[in-house]
Motif scaffolding. Structure first.
Motif, PDB file in Angstrom:
ATOM      1  N   LEU A  18       0.820  -1.213   0.000  1.00 31.12           N
ATOM      2  CA  LEU A  18       0.000   0.000   0.000  1.00 31.12           C
ATOM      3  C   LEU A  18       0.853   1.261   0.000  1.00 31.12           C
ATOM      4  N   ARG A  19       1.906   1.246   0.788  1.00 35.55           N
ATOM      5  CA  ARG A  19       2.773   2.418   0.880  1.00 35.55           C
ATOM      6  C   ARG A  19       3.425   2.725  -0.460  1.00 35.55           C
ATOM      7  N   THR A  20       3.964   1.712  -1.112  1.00 36.72           N
ATOM      8  CA  THR A  20       4.600   1.941  -2.412  1.00 36.72           C
ATOM      9  C   THR A  20       3.550   2.249  -3.474  1.00 36.72           C
ATOM     10  N   PHE A  21       2.381   1.642  -3.368  1.00 41.07           N
ATOM     11  CA  PHE A  21       1.252   1.915  -4.249  1.00 41.07           C
ATOM     12  C   PHE A  21       0.924   3.413  -4.219  1.00 41.07           C
ATOM     13  N   ALA A  22       1.007   4.002  -3.006  1.00 41.77           N
ATOM     14  CA  ALA A  22       0.703   5.419  -2.823  1.00 41.77           C
ATOM     15  C   ALA A  22       1.894   6.321  -3.136  1.00 41.77           C
ATOM     16  N   GLY A  23       3.061   5.732  -3.333  1.00 42.06           N
ATOM     17  CA  GLY A  23       4.251   6.530  -3.627  1.00 42.06           C
ATOM     18  C   GLY A  23       4.769   7.297  -2.425  1.00 42.06           C
ATOM     19  N   VAL A  24       4.624   6.708  -1.242  1.00 38.54           N
ATOM     20  CA  VAL A  24       5.017   7.370   0.000  1.00 38.54           C
ATOM     21  C   VAL A  24       6.199   6.612   0.601  1.00 38.54           C
ATOM     22  N   SER A  25       7.221   7.332   1.012  1.00 41.56           N
ATOM     23  CA  SER A  25       8.370   6.701   1.659  1.00 41.56           C
ATOM     24  C   SER A  25       7.996   6.270   3.081  1.00 41.56           C
ATOM     25  N   ARG A  26       8.807   5.402   3.646  1.00 43.72           N
ATOM     26  CA  ARG A  26       8.590   4.993   5.037  1.00 43.72           C
ATOM     27  C   ARG A  26       8.633   6.199   5.966  1.00 43.72           C
ATOM     28  N   ARG A  27       9.608   7.063   5.751  1.00 40.80           N
ATOM     29  CA  ARG A  27       9.756   8.251   6.597  1.00 40.80           C
ATOM     30  C   ARG A  27       8.523   9.152   6.488  1.00 40.80           C
ATOM     31  N   ARG A  28       8.063   9.369   5.276  1.00 37.98           N
ATOM     32  CA  ARG A  28       6.896  10.258   5.091  1.00 37.98           C
ATOM     33  C   ARG A  28       5.649   9.655   5.706  1.00 37.98           C
ATOM     34  N   LEU A  29       5.441   8.353   5.542  1.00 39.36           N
ATOM     35  CA  LEU A  29       4.283   7.704   6.165  1.00 39.36           C
ATOM     36  C   LEU A  29       4.343   7.866   7.676  1.00 39.36           C
ATOM     37  N   SER A  30       5.519   7.678   8.263  1.00 38.43           N
ATOM     38  CA  SER A  30       5.638   7.823   9.716  1.00 38.43           C
ATOM     39  C   SER A  30       5.326   9.253  10.155  1.00 38.43           C
ATOM     40  N   GLN A  31       5.769  10.242   9.367  1.00 35.86           N
ATOM     41  CA  GLN A  31       5.479  11.638   9.696  1.00 35.86           C
ATOM     42  C   GLN A  31       3.984  11.916   9.637  1.00 35.86           C
ATOM     43  N   ILE A  32       3.333  11.474   8.563  1.00 37.52           N
ATOM     44  CA  ILE A  32       1.900  11.742   8.393  1.00 37.52           C
ATOM     45  C   ILE A  32       1.090  11.020   9.472  1.00 37.52           C
TER      46      ILE A  32
END
Length: 106
Positions: A18-32
C-alpha cells in the motif's frame, strides 16, 4: 502498480504494498501517521508482527484501508483512488497542523 487480486500474506507485505502503491516513503508515512520513523520499516520486515492497535489505526487512516484488511487481509482491499485520496487528505491535515495560520489582523 496494479491492484492485487488477493491480499499479500503478511501485515508487513500489505503495508509495504500500500505504501509503495501510494508513492510514500517509510519516513513520510511515519510523519503523516505520527508514529516513530523506524516503526514502519520494522512492521514491513516482520520485526513487529503485532503492532499496537493505535498504530494500526493511524496507518490505516493514512492509507485509506480498513484496520481489518491491513491487520489480517480480510475484507476488501482499497482501490488506488481511495489510497491516493486518503494520503492526500492526511498529508494536507498534517501540514495544516504543522503550519497553523496566523491569527487574523485586528
Amino acid at each position: 502498480m496494479t491492484e492485487p487480486a488477493r491480499p499479500p500474506e503478511t501485515l508487513g507485505a500489505r503495508l509495504q504494498n500500500l505504501r509503495t502503491f501510494a508513492g510514500v516513503s517509510r519516513r513520510r508515512l511515519s510523519q503523516i501517521a505520527g508514529i516513530a520513523p523506524a516503526l514502519v520499516g520494522m512492521i514491513e520486515r516482520g520485526k513487529v508482527a503485532s503492532p499496537q492497535a493505535g498504530t494500526l489505526v493511524r496507518i490505516a487512516r493514512v492509507l485509506g484501508c480498513s484496520i481489518d484488511w491491513l491487520a489480517t487481509g480480510t475484507g476488501r482491499a482499497p482501490s488506488r483512488a481511495r489510497v491516493m485520496a486518503a494520503v492526500a487528505t492526511a498529508t494536507a491535515a498534517n501540514e495544516a497542523a504543522a503550519n497553523p495560520l496566523p491569527p487574523p489582523a485586528a
